[in-house]
Design a protein around this motif. Sequence first.
Motif, PDB file in Angstrom:
ATOM      1  N   ALA A 102      -8.996   1.423  -0.238  1.00  0.00           N
ATOM      2  CA  ALA A 102      -8.733   0.038  -0.639  1.00  0.00           C
ATOM      3  C   ALA A 102      -9.839  -0.862  -0.096  1.00  0.00           C
ATOM      4  CB  ALA A 102      -7.376  -0.422  -0.135  1.00  0.00           C
TER       5      ALA A 102
ATOM      6  N   VAL B 208      -4.102   4.799   4.262  1.00  0.00           N
ATOM      7  CA  VAL B 208      -5.110   4.467   3.256  1.00  0.00           C
ATOM      8  C   VAL B 208      -6.397   4.037   3.963  1.00  0.00           C
ATOM      9  CG1 VAL B 208      -5.693   2.868   1.384  1.00  0.00           C
ATOM     10  CG2 VAL B 208      -3.394   3.829   1.540  1.00  0.00           C
TER      11      VAL B 208
ATOM     12  N   ASP C 129      -6.122   7.496  -0.078  1.00  0.00           N
ATOM     13  CA  ASP C 129      -6.708   6.574  -1.050  1.00  0.00           C
ATOM     14  C   ASP C 129      -7.593   5.550  -0.333  1.00  0.00           C
ATOM     15  OD1 ASP C 129      -5.486   7.811  -3.162  1.00  0.00           O
ATOM     16  OD2 ASP C 129      -3.964   6.276  -3.491  1.00  0.00           O
TER      17      ASP C 129
ATOM     18  N   CYS D 276      -0.103   3.369  -3.314  1.00  0.00           N
ATOM     19  CA  CYS D 276      -1.170   4.291  -2.915  1.00  0.00           C
ATOM     20  C   CYS D 276      -0.596   5.590  -2.363  1.00  0.00           C
ATOM     21  CB  CYS D 276      -2.053   3.664  -1.827  1.00  0.00           C
ATOM     22  SG  CYS D 276      -2.986   2.222  -2.345  1.00  0.00           S
ATOM     23  N   ASN D 277      -1.448   6.588  -2.299  1.00  0.00           N
ATOM     24  CA  ASN D 277      -1.158   7.834  -1.592  1.00  0.00           C
ATOM     25  C   ASN D 277      -2.044   7.912  -0.356  1.00  0.00           C
ATOM     26  OD1 ASN D 277       0.752   8.960  -3.476  1.00  0.00           O
ATOM     27  ND2 ASN D 277      -0.980   9.370  -4.846  1.00  0.00           N
TER      28      ASN D 277
ATOM     29  N   ALA E 229       0.828  -1.206   0.000  1.00  0.00           N
ATOM     30  CA  ALA E 229       0.000   0.000   0.000  1.00  0.00           C
ATOM     31  C   ALA E 229       0.861   1.254   0.000  1.00  0.00           C
ATOM     32  CB  ALA E 229      -0.944  -0.002   1.203  1.00  0.00           C
TER      33      ALA E 229
ATOM     34  N   ALA F  21      -8.237   2.158  -4.942  1.00  0.00           N
ATOM     35  CA  ALA F  21      -6.937   1.958  -5.575  1.00  0.00           C
ATOM     36  C   ALA F  21      -6.696   0.469  -5.824  1.00  0.00           C
ATOM     37  CB  ALA F  21      -5.824   2.532  -4.699  1.00  0.00           C
TER      38      ALA F  21
END
Length: 406
Positions: free
Chosen positions: A129, A148, A127, A123-124, A119, A177
Amino acid sequence: MATGKSGAVQKWRSDKLSHLGSSIFAEVAGWKEEARTNGHDIIDLGIGSPDQAPAPEIREALSAAVLRDDSYSYPASKGSAVFREQAAKWMSWRFGVDVDPGEELVSLMGSQDGLAHLALAVCNPGDLAIVPDPGYPIYSGSLAIAGVKAWPLPLLAENDFLPDLDSIPDEVWREAAFILLAFPGNPISVTADYAYMEKLVALALKWEVLIIHDLAYSEMGFDGYRPLSILQVPGAIHTAVEFHSFSKSFNMAGCRIGFMTGNREAVGALRELKSNVDYGVFNPVQEAAVLALELAMRGDGRLEVAPLYEHRRDMFVQALAEEGWSVPGPKATMFIWAPLPEGFCTGQSGRSRQFAQELLLKTGVAVIPGDAFGAQGEGFVRIALVEDEVRLKEAARRIGGFVRAL
């Protein structure tokens, strides 16, 4: 906790740690110590650590490599070329899947290493999930580390615990994401057929969502069931990655080695992150893993772990039934996902934890409460088949006495 220059008390602890799921294992360890102090012989069916050793040839290869003078330089974070090429060959042999060992495969210090870091790599913060509930604790824990947001996808008994992809709202697909699933899973050994995986890939391609498939139990299917790779679905390489582990498949849990393969962009992101975090897996361990894959590809079945756990499943489920507690037998993995027995109220939160604690303190048998894996785990416990037949029968006898006294 420490005192700063101003005299104020400071907490040297990240708030993110409170969102990790591993605390239950420390809690159960405390219960075990208390039970041991009270004179109980502990039968630990909690943590899923194999009780078998790797094949002798694997141990011999590891020993020989450790003794070589040239084995102590830094390994590469992405894994040695030999290891990655052998892992790619195994993917082709086992699943009929062709992956590029240079760009579509990276070595890991066990699959949990990759699950914990992915992650952060793809990801940022902020985000979203999609993760299963119940799910292995690092699934949600990795999101907490990366900042996240988690969207829990319930695994419900009325659906045979198969995630209902149609229940995911369009707005969640649009924002997500990635979606993380495991077939077979942990703590629930839920399985999915090829048609389900085709549907999952089609949805991921439609919404441009990365699929993360945790396949740590690929070699632990029972009754003729052989777990599938998500990468067997045409087009999956464009939207999916998959984790593989040597811990359960080859009894190499302490060696800490696995790999992730699939979409090259996601593989490259994890490889880049890990190049800043560690120097890769100890080279002798990689050499031992290469031999493990070579032995497996001979196809003689000598390294197969499934028959042992299938036998343990059958024996333990029958022994529990004879003691008065009927639990379903899993189709795969080393875990039984057991609903709390009748007579133990399941209508309140915390009952799974109470059951596991009382069972351990009164009988010395350790299991993991289901709520440790997510809110949907309340009302269940996870039992690991990681003791020999004699100890499992003794555990069933003790559990039976405890259940009858409820």
